[in-house]
Write a protein that holds these residues in place. Structure first.
Motif, PDB file in Angstrom:
ATOM      1  N   ASN A   1       0.930  -1.333  -0.156  1.00 29.61           N
ATOM      2  CA  ASN A   1      -0.028   0.079  -0.072  1.00 29.61           C
ATOM      3  C   ASN A   1       0.962   1.081  -0.121  1.00 29.61           C
ATOM      4  O   ASN A   1       1.816   1.354   0.458  1.00 29.61           O
ATOM      5  CB  ASN A   1      -0.859   0.018   1.102  1.00 29.61           C
ATOM      6  CG  ASN A   1      -2.166   0.908   0.981  1.00 29.61           C
ATOM      7  OD1 ASN A   1      -2.131   2.069   1.036  1.00 29.61           O
ATOM      8  ND2 ASN A   1      -3.175   0.546   1.095  1.00 29.61           N
TER       9      ASN A   1
ATOM     10  N   TYR B   1      -4.817  -0.409   6.064  1.00 34.14           N
ATOM     11  CA  TYR B   1      -4.152  -0.935   5.407  1.00 34.14           C
ATOM     12  C   TYR B   1      -4.787  -2.492   4.535  1.00 34.14           C
ATOM     13  O   TYR B   1      -5.294  -2.844   5.394  1.00 34.14           O
ATOM     14  CB  TYR B   1      -3.044  -1.424   6.017  1.00 34.14           C
ATOM     15  CG  TYR B   1      -1.953  -2.683   5.256  1.00 34.14           C
ATOM     16  CD1 TYR B   1      -0.962  -1.469   4.489  1.00 34.14           C
ATOM     17  CD2 TYR B   1      -1.937  -3.717   5.267  1.00 34.14           C
ATOM     18  CE1 TYR B   1       0.137  -2.385   3.850  1.00 34.14           C
ATOM     19  CE2 TYR B   1      -1.069  -4.323   4.450  1.00 34.14           C
ATOM     20  CZ  TYR B   1      -0.222  -3.858   3.677  1.00 34.14           C
ATOM     21  OH  TYR B   1       1.052  -4.439   3.226  1.00 34.14           O
TER      22      TYR B   1
ATOM     23  N   ASP C   1      -4.022  -4.714   0.954  1.00 31.11           N
ATOM     24  CA  ASP C   1      -3.182  -5.084  -0.084  1.00 31.11           C
ATOM     25  C   ASP C   1      -3.598  -4.692  -1.488  1.00 31.11           C
ATOM     26  O   ASP C   1      -4.812  -5.503  -1.938  1.00 31.11           O
ATOM     27  CB  ASP C   1      -2.664  -6.719  -0.187  1.00 31.11           C
ATOM     28  CG  ASP C   1      -1.800  -6.969  -1.252  1.00 31.11           C
ATOM     29  OD1 ASP C   1      -1.537  -6.147  -2.147  1.00 31.11           O
ATOM     30  OD2 ASP C   1      -1.343  -8.320  -1.408  1.00 31.11           O
ATOM     31  N   ASN C   2      -3.215  -3.682  -2.297  1.00 35.29           N
ATOM     32  CA  ASN C   2      -3.917  -3.095  -3.440  1.00 35.29           C
ATOM     33  C   ASN C   2      -2.723  -3.517  -4.547  1.00 35.29           C
ATOM     34  O   ASN C   2      -3.145  -3.013  -5.765  1.00 35.29           O
ATOM     35  CB  ASN C   2      -4.135  -1.755  -3.421  1.00 35.29           C
ATOM     36  CG  ASN C   2      -5.346  -1.471  -2.493  1.00 35.29           C
ATOM     37  OD1 ASN C   2      -6.233  -2.188  -2.263  1.00 35.29           O
ATOM     38  ND2 ASN C   2      -5.005  -0.433  -1.707  1.00 35.29           N
TER      39      ASN C   2
ATOM     40  N   ASN D   1      -8.053   4.044  -0.292  1.00 32.32           N
ATOM     41  CA  ASN D   1      -7.613   2.713  -0.992  1.00 32.32           C
ATOM     42  C   ASN D   1      -7.916   2.771  -2.498  1.00 32.32           C
ATOM     43  O   ASN D   1      -7.439   2.130  -3.166  1.00 32.32           O
ATOM     44  CB  ASN D   1      -8.238   1.584  -0.205  1.00 32.32           C
ATOM     45  CG  ASN D   1      -7.147   1.087   0.901  1.00 32.32           C
ATOM     46  OD1 ASN D   1      -6.272   0.606   0.895  1.00 32.32           O
ATOM     47  ND2 ASN D   1      -7.778   1.361   2.230  1.00 32.32           N
TER      48      ASN D   1
ATOM     49  N   ASP E   1      -5.276   4.351  -3.642  1.00 26.41           N
ATOM     50  CA  ASP E   1      -3.836   3.676  -3.837  1.00 26.41           C
ATOM     51  C   ASP E   1      -4.203   2.512  -5.018  1.00 26.41           C
ATOM     52  O   ASP E   1      -3.340   2.159  -5.675  1.00 26.41           O
ATOM     53  CB  ASP E   1      -3.823   3.058  -2.395  1.00 26.41           C
ATOM     54  CG  ASP E   1      -2.594   2.064  -2.550  1.00 26.41           C
ATOM     55  OD1 ASP E   1      -1.467   2.649  -2.818  1.00 26.41           O
ATOM     56  OD2 ASP E   1      -2.819   0.930  -2.052  1.00 26.41           O
ATOM     57  N   GLN E   2      -5.253   1.856  -5.378  1.00 26.37           N
ATOM     58  CA  GLN E   2      -5.519   1.053  -6.325  1.00 26.37           C
ATOM     59  C   GLN E   2      -5.174   1.738  -7.854  1.00 26.37           C
ATOM     60  O   GLN E   2      -4.661   1.094  -8.583  1.00 26.37           O
ATOM     61  CB  GLN E   2      -7.098   0.606  -6.266  1.00 26.37           C
ATOM     62  CG  GLN E   2      -7.261  -0.321  -5.215  1.00 26.37           C
ATOM     63  CD  GLN E   2      -8.903  -0.772  -4.990  1.00 26.37           C
ATOM     64  OE1 GLN E   2      -9.731   0.021  -5.851  1.00 26.37           O
ATOM     65  NE2 GLN E   2      -9.063  -1.218  -3.910  1.00 26.37           N
TER      66      GLN E   2
END
Length: 558
Positions: free
Chosen positions: A351, A361, A363-364, A510, A513-514
């Protein structure tokens, strides 16, 4: 007390990174641990009554500050931050759990006083607070800093406009000791504003901002001030600020010496340093086995990464080429190799915004998961054909220059990447640079294809990194060293920063972030293990984790 919440500090890797150099020793007795953030740290806590009066805290820098203005793009490094943190005001301080409280040395109160129709924050300055020249700290210092950092004048060479670009005005409150900040757009992480405050002499004009603190820090307001700068000996000394109004610091001096990373362990062993970050199992073991020295360890919000240069005309301008290259980087092997023996079950950081163990947090990173076969096929489809050992397209060889700090761990990382890229016909050229000039000569001007470096900061206010590092503004790149982004990503970043509901902000962060992973802006390697060597009689200093140091309470035991 100091906080590192204003901006993300670009760290010369040896300063605050957990990219651990290989050095596996079968006789090692170093205890490993998790890199997930916790609510504890390791600073050898003691009441000040246990401390001696006086003493000199000897610390290391990896490079001499390019500027003493931490808000300037050249001064936005961990080294500069280390030097100026004991000397300048801050708004909030964090404890080991990352919980923020107003730093009452500087502000008696900071309140979110309105959210409708506009967000308003009122800052009440401690009436005792003065600059080292005797002049009071006033609302005008806050207004001047906002005007410099809000991004409306590109002549200010700022590291980030994050948050300040949301502010509509800064006005005088009930008196000169109160500033009323009105926002034109909501800003969820408003507690990060003015996290380090410079006098208006530094921010009153572009020329002042760029030059006033270039070679020194003429005016400060902390328990310490810069008393000596010796460029021949590469040494900076801090001494008591005679105008300081708070608790008297126990130390007489803090001395910073610029040392190559290979010299830090010998300096600890020879009693020339009192504390230093230890990079590598061999170094950690050597420090642990030194009489009078102990290892202090706490997970910290510092990370290492590989950035891609996607500027127009760069060989990695095409996002599909970047994605293919990213898929050829075996982050898992890199992290396992260099954190073996230091961290339990080493794993990559997945991340760009949140740290492992931190709320939010996830996982992306799947979009660029390691897959050499897929990477090769994607380059084939993009017209990069094999000619001998290296791919070419339109007469241009697929050769990438990877720049980094001159340190074995970074070079060894590059060699792992080099070997995998070679398997798919990509040539990686490894170029090292000393700490001084790495950013100003190579990374900041975009003189690279890949760049390995680290980020230090964020911590309790992680969303600030979004505007500084990932916003797409060709007129002012700020901390976006990759020059990669999109209007669509900008929209999500703006939505995230304007969201006052923490849960909704996490969802939006998120989503951003992706998109950052999909852009192959950069690939994260690992979170720092937070391993420090310190003299056993040094108290209230060491591995702080999320906490803010209190420089008035640092000292040596009686």
């Amino acid at each position: 007390m100091r906080t590192r919440s204003t901006t993300i500090r670009l760290a010369i890797p040896v300063v605050a990174l957990g990219l651990i150099a290989s050095g596996c020793s079968s006789n090692s007795t170093v205890q490993s641990g998790s890199v997930d953030l916790t609510s504890v740290n390791a600073i050898n806590p003691h009441p000040v009554a246990d401390l001696k009066d006086g003493g000199n805290l000897r610390l290391a820098l990896s490079a001499f500050p390019e500027s003493f203005n931490n808000l300037h793009v050249d001064g936005n490094t961990a080294d500069t931050n280390s030097v100026v943190s004991p000397t300048l005001p801050q708004t909030f301080a964090a404890n080991a759990a990352g919980e923020l409280s107003v730093d009452n040395d500087y502000f008696t109160d900071i309140q979110l006083t309105s959210t409708s129709p506009q967000q308003v924050v009122t800052y009440t300055i401690n009436p005792k607070a003065v600059w080292s020249d005797g002049s009071p700290i006033t609302w005008e210092d806050l207004r001047s800093e906002w005007q410099a950092l809000n991004g409306t004048d590109s002549a200010y060479q700022i590291a980030s406009s994050g948050g300040y670009d949301h502010v509509d005005k800064v006005e005088r409150g009930v008196d000169d000791r109160q500033a009323v900040v009105t926002f034109r757009q909501n800003y969820g992480e408003w507690k990060g504003l003015f996290g380090i405050l410079y006098p208006k002499a530094d921010t009153q004009s572009p020329q002042a901002f760029n030059d006033w603190a270039r070679n020194s820090l003429p005016i400060s307001a902390g328990p310490f001030l810069v008393s000596s700068i010796d460029r021949t000996q590469n040494r900076i000394t801090l001494s008591h600020n005679p105008k300081w109004w708070g608790d008297a610091p126990k130390l007489d001096n803090i001395t910073f010496s610029v040392l190559d990373y290979t010299a830090t362990l010998p300096a600890i062993q020879n009693n020339e340093l009192d504390e230093s970050y230890m990079s590598g199992l061999e170094a950690v073991t050597g420090a642990k086995n030194t009489p009078g020295v102990e290892i202090r360890r706490a997970s910290e919000p510092s990370t290492s990464l590989i950035a891609f240069n996607g500027a127009p005309g760069a060989i990695l301008e095409d996002v599909k080429v970047r994605q293919a290259i990213a898929k050829a980087i075996d982050r898992k092997t890199i992290v396992e190799t260099f954190q073996h023996g230091i961290v339990d079950q080493p794993k990559p950081l997945n991340n760009h915004i949140y740290i492992a163990g931190q709320t939010g947090y996830q996982d992306n990173s799947a979009v660029v998961g390691f897959d050499l076969d897929a990477a090769g096929k994607e380059l084939d489809a993009l017209g990069w054909v094999m000619k001998g050992d290296t791919r070419e397209k339109d007469g241009r060889k697929l050769e990438l220059r990877d720049v980094m700090y001159q340190q074995d761990s970074w070079v060894d990382t590059a060699k792992i990447i080099q070997q995998d890229l070679q398997k798919i016909g990509v040539k990686l050229i490894i170029q090292t640079a000393p700490g001084t000039g790495l950013f100003t000569n190579l990374i900041d001007p975009g003189n690279y294809d890949l760049a390995q470096y680290g980020l230090s900061g964020g911590g309790a206010l992680p969303l600030q990194i979004l505007r500084q590092m990932y916003y797409y503004d060709p007129q002012n790149w700020q901390g976006n060293k990759s020059r990669i982004g999109s209007p669509e990503l900008n929209t999500v970043i703006d939505q995230t920063l304007a969201e006052l509901d923490p849960g909704k902000a996490i969802e939006l962060a998120n989503k951003a972030d992706q998109m950052i992973w999909a852009e192959a802006h950069s690939v994260m390697l690992n979170q720092a293990s937070g391993t420090h060597a310190a003299r056993i009689d040094l108290a209230n200093w060491g591995a702080f984790g999320l906490a803010t140091p209190d420089y008035t309470k640092v000292g040596f035991l009686k």
